[in-house]
Write an enzyme that holds these catalytic residues in place. Sequence first.
Site, PDB file in Angstrom:
ATOM      1  CG  ASN A 117      -6.066   3.633  -7.871  1.00  0.00           C
ATOM      2  OD1 ASN A 117      -6.130   2.772  -6.995  1.00  0.00           O
ATOM      3  ND2 ASN A 117      -7.045   4.516  -8.069  1.00  0.00           N
ATOM      4  CG  MET A 118       1.947   3.649 -10.250  1.00  0.00           C
ATOM      5  SD  MET A 118       1.610   3.916 -12.002  1.00  0.00           S
ATOM      6  CE  MET A 118       1.016   5.622 -11.951  1.00  0.00           C
ATOM      7  CB  VAL A 169       0.219  -3.113  -5.503  1.00  0.00           C
ATOM      8  CG1 VAL A 169      -1.168  -2.688  -5.969  1.00  0.00           C
ATOM      9  CG2 VAL A 169       0.721  -4.292  -6.326  1.00  0.00           C
ATOM     10  CD  GLU A 170       2.309   3.436  -3.618  1.00  0.00           C
ATOM     11  OE1 GLU A 170       1.406   3.722  -2.803  1.00  0.00           O
ATOM     12  OE2 GLU A 170       3.525   3.564  -3.365  1.00  0.00           O
ATOM     13  CB  ILE A 171      -4.443   0.046  -2.858  1.00  0.00           C
ATOM     14  CG1 ILE A 171      -4.139   0.449  -1.398  1.00  0.00           C
ATOM     15  CG2 ILE A 171      -3.897  -1.342  -3.159  1.00  0.00           C
ATOM     16  CD1 ILE A 171      -4.846  -0.382  -0.361  1.00  0.00           C
TER      17      ILE A 171
END
Length: 336
Positions: A232-233, A295-297
């Site tokens: 989330n990042m 985007v890190e999901i």
Amino acid sequence: MLKIFNLLFIIWIFFFPLKGHACIVDTEKIYTYDALTEDLMELSKMYPDLITYQTLTTTPFGRNVWAIKVGNGETTILINGAHHAREWLTSALLMKMIETYADAYQNGHTVEDLHPSILDKVSIWFVPMVNPDGVTLQQTGLNAYPIGFHPFLIEMNEGSWNFERWKANLFGMDLNRQYPANWSHLKGVNRKPSYQFYKGTQPLEADEARALVDFTYQIKPEIAVSYHSSGNMIFWGYHQWGLTHTTKFTRDYYAIAEKVSELTKYPIDEPESYQQGGGYTDWFIEEFSKPAFTVEIGQLIEDRSLPLEEFLDIWVKNKKMGLFLAERALKRKNEK
């Protein structure tokens, strides 16, 4: 009589789905290369005036790295996913974007507050699964490949027959450490083919990475995004903070990165004085001097794919991403 009516209604819905009801991409089960390919063919038939596709390269094991265009505009953006095998939920996310945007465009709907008419001016290119061989190994194990190749795969996996943690392509190269940006000085990499962190013997040695670079040169996107998992990042910028491009970089930061953070609720990891490099977005920023971010999901997990139960939350946070970036890309192009 009522039972007959209900039966006829069910039959009608099955053969003639209601307009505006997107139902091709199934995000409730493991999303495979075969499912992606089947969905692509179905969607391109359903929306022939909006969706086109091409093959960037075909792996030695016969899997295509698909590039899918949604829209008819000259301005382009590029969004890719699944550089890493265990991060295949990013492929499902991008395919869901494709279906949702096409459905909204055809039926005159908005995606929340964004109108898909932007696709008349901007084309969104998706490469949903950069690493189809690695994804297939991670999901199905050794049986997907010739028996003579098994000892090599097991060796790269440190003797384990469980490939749940696998990140690399099938030749043990970490595709997101294959790009030229600072490649010679990467730290924390393996020196031989491995399930993760092996950068190869030279940049763009892997067919998948080289094909994506060639394609990027071809379409020259205004903005590029790589989806990964997890954490989330948002990782933004590469060797730009405080440099000569401060004014331009700061403008893009507040016009794009900060807005994407507001959209997704993901915090921004601000660039440090030294950054590792080797990744697709690192190379894109260095080569084109245009905005790109990673985007890190999903919630941070180690050495495995994200659970399917996380998809709904991920979708809610990311579903507008493509259309939002299309609008920003057109604004950037017009400002030039």
